[in-house]
Design an enzyme around this catalytic site. Structure first.
Site, mmCIF file in Angstrom:
data_model
loop_
_atom_site.group_PDB
_atom_site.id
_atom_site.type_symbol
_atom_site.label_atom_id
_atom_site.label_comp_id
_atom_site.label_asym_id
_atom_site.label_seq_id
_atom_site.Cartn_x
_atom_site.Cartn_y
_atom_site.Cartn_z
ATOM 1 N N ARG A 1 1.632 5.479 -7.437
ATOM 2 C CA ARG A 1 2.429 4.276 -7.603
ATOM 3 C C ARG A 1 2.738 4.054 -9.083
ATOM 4 N NH1 ARG A 1 -0.963 -1.227 -7.546
ATOM 5 N NH2 ARG A 1 1.016 -1.788 -8.502
ATOM 6 N N LEU A 2 3.774 3.284 -9.318
ATOM 7 C CA LEU A 2 4.072 2.739 -10.636
ATOM 8 C C LEU A 2 4.197 1.235 -10.472
ATOM 9 C CD1 LEU A 2 6.870 5.080 -12.106
ATOM 10 C CD2 LEU A 2 4.452 5.042 -12.736
ATOM 11 N N ASP A 3 3.682 0.488 -11.420
ATOM 12 C CA ASP A 3 3.848 -0.960 -11.373
ATOM 13 C C ASP A 3 5.328 -1.312 -11.381
ATOM 14 O OD1 ASP A 3 1.132 -1.356 -11.445
ATOM 15 O OD2 ASP A 3 1.052 -1.584 -13.624
ATOM 16 N N ARG A 4 5.635 -2.451 -10.807
ATOM 17 C CA ARG A 4 7.028 -2.890 -10.706
ATOM 18 C C ARG A 4 7.779 -2.830 -12.044
ATOM 19 N NH1 ARG A 4 8.956 -8.189 -7.327
ATOM 20 N NH2 ARG A 4 11.195 -7.791 -7.412
ATOM 21 N N HIS B 1 -3.757 -0.930 -14.451
ATOM 22 C CA HIS B 1 -3.212 -1.445 -15.713
ATOM 23 C C HIS B 1 -3.939 -0.855 -16.925
ATOM 24 C CE1 HIS B 1 -1.703 -5.307 -13.455
ATOM 25 N NE2 HIS B 1 -0.992 -4.228 -13.173
#
Length: 235
Positions: free
Chosen positions: A52-55, A162
């Site tokens: 995933r990648l953060d928004r 993060h």
């Protein structure tokens, strides 16, 4: 339509724009346009996320084209067989290169993680960083008459939530545009000066082992025009 940077019978990788959710989430129950559905419609087949990648983060986002391939690739990520390289713009001057070895307590979401152990000890977290270029801009932020920014390369050696944002904050060089771990005054000054409001973090390169051919594949996502225009000012 997304920019496809790699595609074969087993995998597809795109250059994800900032601001897109990878899939539907409780974080934004009203968001109906997400990467998975949009990419599925674009190529006419189901896609299976393997990471995933953060928004707010842009860059290389990899999907499998079957559940079996997704399982293999997810294992590569879980066992740290993947090499990741990010670009970021941070507050202050970053000179040379170094390793941040600073354990992180897991960040828990109020809803999604409400049954998780809130007393879990800090987890090992390691990030390599290297300063590439820098700039000083004569705009006043609080008590300072000018601001300094650096363009840096980041290579996480672990995959904590993060991690890059928290590690750069730890060494007092927060990533610009980071509303949670950054400096709000610097974020506002940067956004006003360059006319761009987003997290300045980009997943530039992903090195994987192909699940079938067993060869290294290097996936590279170029910087968008906004990034490129900003970097013209750096030296």
């Amino acid at each position: 339509m997304f920019e496809i940077i790699y595609q074969d019978d087993n995998l597809i990788a795109i250059n994800k724009p900032s601001g897109w959710l990878v899939h539907r989430s409780w974080l934004d129950k009203h968001e109906t346009v997400v990467v998975m559905q949009t990419l599925r419609d674009q190529i006419g087949q189901h896609v299976f996320p393997v990471h995933r990648l953060d928004r707010p983060t842009s860059g290389v986002l990899l999907f499998a084209l079957s559940s079996d391939i997704a399982r293999i690739m997810s294992e590569q990520f879980a066992t740290k067989q993947i090499e990741k390289t990010y670009y970021a713009i941070v507050r202050g001057y970053v000179e040379g290169e170094a390793i941040i070895d600073y354990p992180l307590v897991e960040e828990l979401d109020k809803i999604a993680d409400k049954f998780s152990d809130k007393n879990k000890p800090a987890q090992n977290a390691v990030t390599f960083y290297r300063g590439i270029s820098k700039i000083e801009i004569p705009i006043k932020v609080r008590k300072f008459d000018s601001v300094r920014y650096s363009f840096v390369e980041l290579k996480p050696q672990t995959g904590r939530k993060h991690q890059l944002r928290r590690h750069m904050k730890h060494i007092f060089h927060p990533i610009l545009g980071d509303s949670k771990h950054g400096d709000l005054h610097q974020n506002r000054a940067f956004a006003d000066y360059f006319g761009i409001k987003r997290l300045m973090l980009h997943a530039h390169i992903l090195k994987i082992t192909h699940p079938i051919e067993q060869k290294q594949v290097i996936l590279k996502a170029t910087l968008d025009p906004n990034w490129q225009n900003i970097l013209l000012n750096f030296k």
